[in-house]
Design a protein around this motif. Structure first.
Motif, mmCIF file in Angstrom:
data_model
loop_
_atom_site.group_PDB
_atom_site.id
_atom_site.type_symbol
_atom_site.label_atom_id
_atom_site.label_comp_id
_atom_site.label_asym_id
_atom_site.label_seq_id
_atom_site.Cartn_x
_atom_site.Cartn_y
_atom_site.Cartn_z
ATOM 1 N N LEU A 140 0.811 -1.139 -0.020
ATOM 2 C CA LEU A 140 0.086 -0.057 0.150
ATOM 3 C C LEU A 140 0.910 1.224 0.093
ATOM 4 O O LEU A 140 0.348 2.245 -0.611
ATOM 5 C CB LEU A 140 -0.936 0.171 1.258
ATOM 6 C CG LEU A 140 -2.107 -0.956 1.386
ATOM 7 C CD1 LEU A 140 -2.727 -0.948 2.505
ATOM 8 C CD2 LEU A 140 -2.947 -0.922 0.007
ATOM 9 N N SER A 141 2.116 1.518 0.846
ATOM 10 C CA SER A 141 2.854 2.208 0.866
ATOM 11 C C SER A 141 3.468 2.606 -0.708
ATOM 12 O O SER A 141 3.500 3.775 -1.187
ATOM 13 C CB SER A 141 4.059 1.942 1.761
ATOM 14 O OG SER A 141 3.509 2.062 3.049
ATOM 15 N N ASP A 142 3.782 1.653 -1.451
ATOM 16 C CA ASP A 142 4.169 1.616 -2.755
ATOM 17 C C ASP A 142 3.362 2.233 -3.753
ATOM 18 O O ASP A 142 3.505 2.941 -4.527
ATOM 19 C CB ASP A 142 4.770 0.315 -3.113
ATOM 20 C CG ASP A 142 5.963 -0.348 -2.528
ATOM 21 O OD1 ASP A 142 6.872 0.646 -1.731
ATOM 22 O OD2 ASP A 142 6.424 -1.175 -2.597
ATOM 23 N N TRP A 143 2.083 1.654 -3.415
ATOM 24 C CA TRP A 143 0.954 1.972 -4.469
ATOM 25 C C TRP A 143 0.708 3.630 -3.928
ATOM 26 O O TRP A 143 0.401 4.475 -4.996
ATOM 27 C CB TRP A 143 -0.316 1.261 -4.196
ATOM 28 C CG TRP A 143 -1.433 1.801 -4.621
ATOM 29 C CD1 TRP A 143 -1.960 1.550 -5.925
ATOM 30 C CD2 TRP A 143 -2.516 2.808 -4.297
ATOM 31 N NE1 TRP A 143 -3.191 2.042 -6.323
ATOM 32 C CE2 TRP A 143 -3.564 2.870 -5.166
ATOM 33 C CE3 TRP A 143 -2.721 3.169 -2.820
ATOM 34 C CZ2 TRP A 143 -4.815 3.735 -5.103
ATOM 35 C CZ3 TRP A 143 -3.763 3.935 -2.923
ATOM 36 C CH2 TRP A 143 -4.733 4.355 -3.752
ATOM 37 N N LEU A 144 0.822 4.285 -2.665
ATOM 38 C CA LEU A 144 0.729 5.518 -2.381
ATOM 39 C C LEU A 144 1.525 6.265 -3.017
ATOM 40 O O LEU A 144 1.269 7.385 -3.659
ATOM 41 C CB LEU A 144 0.407 5.635 -0.949
ATOM 42 C CG LEU A 144 0.254 6.919 -0.369
ATOM 43 C CD1 LEU A 144 -1.068 7.486 -0.873
ATOM 44 C CD2 LEU A 144 0.235 6.929 1.095
ATOM 45 N N GLU A 145 2.829 5.914 -2.884
ATOM 46 C CA GLU A 145 4.002 6.773 -3.548
ATOM 47 C C GLU A 145 3.803 6.737 -5.015
ATOM 48 O O GLU A 145 4.008 8.026 -5.661
ATOM 49 C CB GLU A 145 5.463 5.926 -3.267
ATOM 50 C CG GLU A 145 6.479 6.640 -3.652
ATOM 51 C CD GLU A 145 7.664 6.152 -3.316
ATOM 52 O OE1 GLU A 145 8.743 6.510 -3.906
ATOM 53 O OE2 GLU A 145 7.837 5.142 -2.519
ATOM 54 N N SER A 190 0.863 6.649 -6.708
ATOM 55 C CA SER A 190 -0.362 7.292 -7.004
ATOM 56 C C SER A 190 -0.162 8.724 -6.981
ATOM 57 O O SER A 190 -0.360 9.685 -7.506
ATOM 58 C CB SER A 190 -1.372 6.986 -5.931
ATOM 59 O OG SER A 190 -1.607 5.597 -6.129
ATOM 60 N N ASP A 191 0.931 9.091 -5.697
ATOM 61 C CA ASP A 191 1.392 10.571 -5.421
ATOM 62 C C ASP A 191 2.159 10.984 -6.742
ATOM 63 O O ASP A 191 2.103 12.296 -7.119
ATOM 64 C CB ASP A 191 2.128 10.605 -4.305
ATOM 65 C CG ASP A 191 1.236 10.599 -3.020
ATOM 66 O OD1 ASP A 191 0.073 10.835 -3.044
ATOM 67 O OD2 ASP A 191 1.719 10.266 -1.966
#
Length: 247
Positions: free
Chosen positions: A177-182, A184-185
């Motif tokens: 999820l952290s990778d996905w958030l990064e 996405s940002d």
């Protein structure tokens, strides 16, 4: 339907958590674990594992109840059979529950479950018994939806309730999820830059359009003035034209 099931799970967890907080003796807490792992509608146990009250079982003769609770949170029937020597005997309701949880674990990795694999994992001796279990104990309970394919001898999973995540799985999910958030940002920043560029180009195009329209208008005015400068005069019955040679 899924929301109702999740709400029911949350209600049951809340009930058992409240009961655990009110108990003080190890035998009572062990009995509560037995009740929770036998309950026909409860399929999530990791939150119960974190209850401070249940930590009182550690170091007592009832410490194996924590192992049972951990088994129901993360394990399968196959895990129980591999460690049955260190775990207490399970009641029929617990065995049924552990089989249901085993089906959910299998459904996490693949959506087509061969009958042979299911019979081995669930310790079932024949196809009729397996199909009865899948229909009566899994599909009717709402934890899975699917299709029994007797010709291909498999169970096609269309929906399966999620099980508790192990600490390792939770860590991996947080990393994912952290990778996905990064990502996405970063994508959002790129989109914002594209929008900014598009707005800038739009303004430039509007300016060029305005300049073009102004030039056209000026040209029209120039042509009109030039036409008006062609004055006519009459002299001796003849019409003469005076042209503006500067045009």
């Amino acid at each position: 339907m899924a929301m109702d099931a999740e709400r029911r799970q949350a209600e049951l967890i809340g009930q058992f958590s409240a009961q655990a907080a009110a108990l003080s003796s190890a035998p009572q807490l062990a009995a509560l674990v037995l009740e929770a792992t036998s309950h026909p509608a409860l399929f999530a146990f990791s939150e119960l594992l974190t209850l401070p009250a249940l930590s009182k079982l550690a170091g007592t003769q009832y410490a194996s109840s924590l192992d049972v609770l951990r088994l129901f949170a993360y394990g399968t029937l196959k895990d129980y059979k591999s460690n049955s020597g260190s775990l207490p005997a399970l009641l029929p309701d617990q065995v049924r529950k552990l089989k249901q949880l085993s089906v959910l674990t299998l459904a996490e990795s693949t959506k087509v479950l061969p009958y042979d694999q299911l019979m081995q994992e669930l310790d079932v001796s024949n196809v009729r018994e397996l199909e009865d279990f899948l229909i009566n104990e899994c599909m009717y309970s709402g934890i899975v939806r699917g299709k029994l394919d007797q010709l291909r001898r498999c169970f096609e999973v269309q929906f399966a309730a999620g099980r508790d995540l192990t600490p390792d799985q939770l860590t991996n999910m947080i990393d994912t999820l952290s990778d996905w958030l990064e990502t996405s940002d970063s994508l959002l920043h790129q989109i914002q830059e594209k929008i900014k560029w598009a707005d800038t180009m739009s303004e430039v195009n509007k300016k060029h359009q305005k300049e073009f329209e102004d030039r056209v208008e000026e040209a029209k005015k120039s042509i009109k003035l030039n036409n008006l400068s062609r004055q006519t005069s009459t002299y001796g019955g003849m019409t003469t034209f005076s042209l503006n040679l500067e045009e």
